[in-house]
Design a protein around this motif. Structure first.
Motif: not given
Length: 237
Positions: A93-97, A122-127, A86-89
């Protein structure tokens, strides 16, 4: 302004459709005109936009209002692991930039390592889901394959967080959940329409509306899957 996005070419046909449907749902909520076309192994979505940032802000809004609910992560996720999806804040916050639209440029697959690399490339994005990897909610073909010549060694196939959430959004926006049987014999069938032609925004909105209308629709007592499709069309022309 015209903006063209492409699904990442993961090699999973149902996952590609779900990501494309997820992008379509974002486009519907953002109020953009668009059309979706099936290509060889991926989908192309052409948007007419005045502000490309609106796609990302709409996606973030959906993360907060819809995909933060645990109930969307039942299929293929153990109860103890739902909190990972589930999408938590802190995830938002990691997706916003991240430049949302640049992730979906036309992808050229080269030197791909299916054990180590994210299937979306995709590189540099959390799994998605931390270390949990691909699950049935994202692709019914997903699993934990074995390493070559090592029957005891398995590994997770992984997606990035953004593609994972788009796949979940596409699943719950355009997949039909049809019920059969009664009591202890009650079963359900999930139907994911796979587009074979170009679909306009209006056609996708009609499909979206039909999916909501038929959610948990009871078809009949248990019938063979071979006759399921014709039975559904007979009852819901």
């Amino acid at each position: 302004m015209s903006l063209t996005l492409y699904t990442p070419g993961t090699g999973f046909p149902d996952l590609e459709a779900k990501i494309a449907y997820g992008l379509a749902r974002v486009g519907i909520e953002a109020g953009h005109e668009f059309e979706m076309s099936p290509e060889s192994g991926f989908y192309k979505i052409n948007f007419e936009v005045a502000d490309s940032e609106k796609l990302k802000t709409t996606f973030i809004l959906i993360l907060r209002r819809l995909l933060s609910s645990d109930r969307l992560f039942n299929l293929g996720v153990k109860a103890k692991d739902k909190k990972n999806y589930s999408s938590r804040e802190e995830i938002i916050d990691k997706i916003k930039p991240i430049d949302f639209t640049s992730l979906f440029n036309l992808r050229t697959v080269s030197g791909f390592n299916n054990k180590k690399d994210l299937f979306c490339g995709h590189i540099g994005i959390p799994k998605f889901g931390g270390s949990s990897g691909l699950i049935l909610i994202s692709s019914f073909h997903a699993g934990k394959p074995y390493e070559r010549d090592k029957r005891f060694a398995t590994f997770n196939q992984s997606l990035c967080t953004i593609c994972g959430y788009l796949a979940v959004l596409g699943l719950y926006s355009f997949t039909f959940n049809i019920q059969m049987g009664k009591g202890r014999n009650r079963k359900y069938v999930l139907i994911l329409p796979i587009p074979e032609k170009k679909l306009t925004k209006e056609e996708l909105m009609a499909l979206f509306s039909s999916q909501k209308t038929l959610h948990n629709f009871w078809l009949s007592n248990l019938i063979p899957l071979k006759t399921f499709t014709i039975g559904l069309f007979a009852k819901v022309p």
